[in-house]
Design a protein around this motif. Structure first.
Motif, PDB file in Angstrom:
ATOM      1  N   UNK A  97       0.836  -1.187   0.000  1.00 51.58           N
ATOM      2  CA  UNK A  97       0.000   0.000   0.000  1.00 51.58           C
ATOM      3  C   UNK A  97       0.876   1.245   0.000  1.00 51.58           C
ATOM      4  N   UNK A  98       0.539   2.197  -0.858  1.00 53.87           N
ATOM      5  CA  UNK A  98       1.305   3.438  -0.985  1.00 53.87           C
ATOM      6  C   UNK A  98       0.382   4.618  -0.712  1.00 53.87           C
ATOM      7  N   UNK A  99       0.739   5.418   0.276  1.00 51.24           N
ATOM      8  CA  UNK A  99      -0.018   6.624   0.571  1.00 51.24           C
ATOM      9  C   UNK A  99       0.635   7.817  -0.106  1.00 51.24           C
ATOM     10  N   UNK A 130      -5.636  10.335   1.207  1.00 48.45           N
ATOM     11  CA  UNK A 130      -6.663  10.643   2.199  1.00 48.45           C
ATOM     12  C   UNK A 130      -6.106  11.637   3.214  1.00 48.45           C
ATOM     13  N   UNK A 131      -6.877  11.945   4.235  1.00 45.73           N
ATOM     14  CA  UNK A 131      -6.446  12.903   5.257  1.00 45.73           C
ATOM     15  C   UNK A 131      -5.270  12.346   6.045  1.00 45.73           C
ATOM     16  N   UNK A 132      -4.549  13.235   6.733  1.00 44.96           N
ATOM     17  CA  UNK A 132      -3.398  12.800   7.520  1.00 44.96           C
ATOM     18  C   UNK A 132      -3.799  11.786   8.588  1.00 44.96           C
ATOM     19  N   UNK A 136      -2.493   7.969   8.742  1.00 43.97           N
ATOM     20  CA  UNK A 136      -1.797   7.439   9.918  1.00 43.97           C
ATOM     21  C   UNK A 136      -2.446   6.133  10.377  1.00 43.97           C
ATOM     22  N   UNK A 137      -3.771   6.109  10.354  1.00 36.86           N
ATOM     23  CA  UNK A 137      -4.498   4.902  10.764  1.00 36.86           C
ATOM     24  C   UNK A 137      -4.178   3.735   9.828  1.00 36.86           C
TER      25      UNK A 137
END
Length: 282
Positions: A97-99, A130-132, A136-137
């Motif tokens: 997975x890449x954010x 997505x949001x920070x 993080x989650x």
């Protein structure tokens, strides 16, 4: 007769995780080990090397001089081991997975990752933007192994950083000499919003917020509509958005991006390949 001393990859992986996390307990959680078990591995590595590798305190751990010297070798050994495994098996498998920051997700990076996935049909790549808090989650849960974002927003210490330019963009009919200057901004929290406004303040340019949005799509729509000027990455400019009067505006600061990698993935061939691709492309 002297016994040969070997650097076990499992011990090196524990050491790298402890340094990256700055805490033995966090490193143990990231690697799926118990804290006593990880501490034992670190002591075994220090015994093998013959020197203390970590400063230990109530606030966490940090590398000693010997630890700083060993760290790049440890990372390289883990990377080479992963590459050797990938070459031996001939293909990459698993999930990575890449954010990505939305501005990066809208660039050519996802296509490059899709091309990489096409070369390895046994691998699954997932790109999230997505949001920070949500990132993080996902990072803590192990859904995302790599996060490429502005340095203040990544969920862990950066393995490497890179600087990228921002440019002024405007739509048709925007007067950059206007006082105050109409500005299109990303909504807070945005790591470069403050630096853009500080740049205008230092240049004694009065400004007003003409439009703001928490998405790149919204900002682009406002620029397209001619509501004001915006600071964007060059890769996100649409035809006609180049600000032809940019010389009348102050020079924008660069943005610093960093990549965070989940400690549990050290030595994972697929994650190694994706990180290498990201670093090469960025």
């Amino acid at each position: 007769m002297l016994m040969a001393r070997d650097l076990e990859t499992a011990l090196l992986r524990s050491f790298v995780a402890a340094v990256r996390e700055g805490s033995i307990s966090r490193a143990a959680t990231a690697l799926g080990h118990s804290q006593p078990g990880l501490s034992q591995q670190l002591r075994k590595l220090e015994s093998t090397v013959g020197r203390p590798l970590l400063h230990r305190s109530s606030s966490g751990v940090s590398p000693t001089r010997a630890g700083e010297e060993l760290l790049p070798y440890a990372e390289r050994i883990l990377s080479l081991a992963a590459q050797a495994l990938a070459e031996t098996t001939g293909t990459l498998t698993g999930h990575c997975g890449v954010g990505l920051l939305e501005d990066l997700a809208a660039s050519h990076l996802p296509q490059a990752l899709a091309d990489l996935a096409g070369l390895h049909p046994g691998a699954t790549l997932e790109v999230l933007s997505c949001s920070n808090a949500a990132m993080r989650e996902a990072y803590d849960a192990g859904r995302v192994q790599l996060v490429l974002d502005a340095v203040p927003d990544i969920p862990g210490p950066p393995r490497w950083t890179v600087r990228a330019p921002l440019v002024w963009a405007s739509g048709q009919g925007v007067e950059v000499a206007a006082d105050p200057l109409p500005v299109v901004l990303f909504s807070n929290p945005c790591s470069w919003r403050t630096s853009v406004l500080d740049t205008l303040e230092r240049a004694d340019r009065r400004w007003r917020v003409a439009f703001e949005s928490n998405s790149l799509v919204g900002v682009l729509a406002a620029v397209r509509a001619g509501l004001g000027v915006a600071a964007l990455m060059p890769a996100n400019l649409e035809p006609g958005m180049i600000c032809r009067d940019a010389s009348a505006l102050p020079v924008l600061p660069d943005v610093e991006f960093g990549l965070a990698r989940h400690p549990r993935t050290e030595g994972d061939p697929l994650v190694d390949a994706v990180e290498t691709a990201l670093r090469r492309i960025v």
